[in-house]
Design an enzyme around this catalytic site. Structure first.
Site, mmCIF file in Angstrom:
data_model
loop_
_atom_site.group_PDB
_atom_site.id
_atom_site.type_symbol
_atom_site.label_atom_id
_atom_site.label_comp_id
_atom_site.label_asym_id
_atom_site.label_seq_id
_atom_site.Cartn_x
_atom_site.Cartn_y
_atom_site.Cartn_z
ATOM 1 N N CYS A 229 0.809 -1.228 0.000
ATOM 2 C CA CYS A 229 0.000 0.000 0.000
ATOM 3 C C CYS A 229 0.840 1.274 0.000
ATOM 4 O O CYS A 229 0.641 2.155 -0.839
ATOM 5 C CB CYS A 229 -0.987 -0.020 1.163
ATOM 6 S SG CYS A 229 -0.257 0.163 2.812
ATOM 7 N N HIS A 276 -2.879 1.410 6.699
ATOM 8 C CA HIS A 276 -3.125 1.277 5.255
ATOM 9 C C HIS A 276 -3.269 2.673 4.659
ATOM 10 O O HIS A 276 -3.734 3.600 5.322
ATOM 11 C CB HIS A 276 -4.404 0.470 5.019
ATOM 12 C CG HIS A 276 -4.625 0.101 3.571
ATOM 13 N ND1 HIS A 276 -3.862 -0.830 2.909
ATOM 14 C CD2 HIS A 276 -5.517 0.562 2.658
ATOM 15 C CE1 HIS A 276 -4.277 -0.948 1.663
ATOM 16 N NE2 HIS A 276 -5.281 -0.104 1.483
ATOM 17 N N HIS A 288 -5.567 1.589 -4.612
ATOM 18 C CA HIS A 288 -4.717 1.083 -3.540
ATOM 19 C C HIS A 288 -4.243 -0.340 -3.846
ATOM 20 O O HIS A 288 -4.793 -1.028 -4.710
ATOM 21 C CB HIS A 288 -5.468 1.108 -2.199
ATOM 22 C CG HIS A 288 -6.573 0.097 -2.083
ATOM 23 N ND1 HIS A 288 -6.697 -0.749 -1.006
ATOM 24 C CD2 HIS A 288 -7.599 -0.215 -2.922
ATOM 25 C CE1 HIS A 288 -7.751 -1.527 -1.162
ATOM 26 N NE2 HIS A 288 -8.323 -1.214 -2.309
#
Length: 313
Positions: A229, A276, A288
């Site tokens: 990420c 994240h 993402h």
């Protein structure tokens, strides 16, 4: 009931109950829940690894700077030491070792000899002070370098330990995904739609992220063949000429914090207690790198509850 009758009843019960009924296979929804939980845990471990890796890079840079200073300092120390030695030899050879020498002789030369002696004392003291200062600085830097290198060694061991844990977690997640979906990974396809037109450096980052769609998730990777990420957001903004650390929490510290109403394409959206991060591309969507077994994808900005929003400076 006779013993024979009891045995017959027991055998009938055993035959009637299918083998393995007591430990039935988990349902698809149960497996999905396990996969999501394992994925979330894995991502936390990966981001912790990324943070330690960033700290290790900083430690190496610090060690390099200290080591770079040592050679010139050693040279300066050698020169100062030689100067002190030369002054001592010259003083001895000229007989200018004390006030008695200066006071002996005729009165006409007394003032000049006193001046020479005073000059010699100042020169010698300056050189001795320089020698002492340089030696202390060199010793301090040597000790600092030793401490930094010890820190590097400890970080290297910790990185290796975390790497083993991540690999073990991936093996478990792979087994779960195979059980649920028949494969450890799901293939992703590249984006074939129209990429939104965004001006400036944010537009460069957005285009990069769209072109990364379909690329597999690879832990600790920042492209071009795989991303995690924070590796994806790092790479997108790197293409736009901006530097970000490879860790979601560290990226949060590096950006300007903004409100939801200020969100625009190119901004970063943080989730899971800074575990994240995704790139906002406008229209209520982010791009993402989700987790192991999946690929970079387009998703709703509310795929999870956002932690906060940031603008790259």
């Amino acid at each position: 009931m006779s013993l024979r009758a009891l045995v017959l009843v027991a055998m009938a019960v055993v035959v009637a109950v299918p083998a393995g009924a007591a430990s039935a296979e988990p349902s698809a929804s149960e497996l999905t829940t396990k996969i999501n939980k394992s994925s979330a845990e894995l991502e936390k471990v990966v981001e912790a690894y990324n943070k330690l890796n960033e700290e290790t890079k900083a430690t190496k840079t610090q060690a390099g700077k200290v080591a770079y200073r040592l050679a010139p300092l050693q040279k300066k120390l050698d020169e100062a030491q030689a100067d002190v030695g030369d002054i001592a030899v010259a003083a001895y050879q000229s007989g200018r070792l004390g006030t008695a020498t200066a006071l002996l002789g005729d009165s006409d030369g007394l003032l000049s000899r006193m001046s020479a002696l005073d000059s010699l004392a100042r020169e010698r003291q300056t050189s001795i002070d320089a020698f002492q200062d340089t030696r202390e600085q060199l010793t301090a830097d040597q000790q600092r370098l030793a401490a930094v290198r010890a820190q590097q060694d400890a970080q290297a061991k910790e990185l290796q330990a975390r790497k083993k844990k991540i690999e073990a977690d991936i093996d478990k997640l792979s087994a779960l995904r195979k059980q649920a979906y028949g494969s450890a990974t799901s293939g992703g396809s590249s984006y074939s739609g129209k990429i939104p037109s965004v001006s400036g450096k944010a537009g460069v980052a957005v285009r990069y992220a769209y072109n990364a769609i379909g690329t597999p998730y690879v832990w600790a990777a920042e492209g071009p063949n795989g991303y995690d990420c924070s590796g994806l957001t790092l790479a997108a903004w790197k293409a736009a000429g901006k530097s970000l650390p490879h860790n979601a929490a560290m990226q949060w510290d590096a950006v300007a914090h903004i409100s939801r109403s200020q969100l625009s394409a190119g901004d970063l959206v943080f989730y899971s207690g800074l575990g994240h991060v995704a790139l906002y591309v406008g229209g209520g969507q982010v791009i993402h790198a989700p987790t192991f077994g999946e690929s970079v994808k387009l998703a709703s900005v509310d795929m999870m509850s956002p932690y906060g929003y940031g603008r790259v400076r």
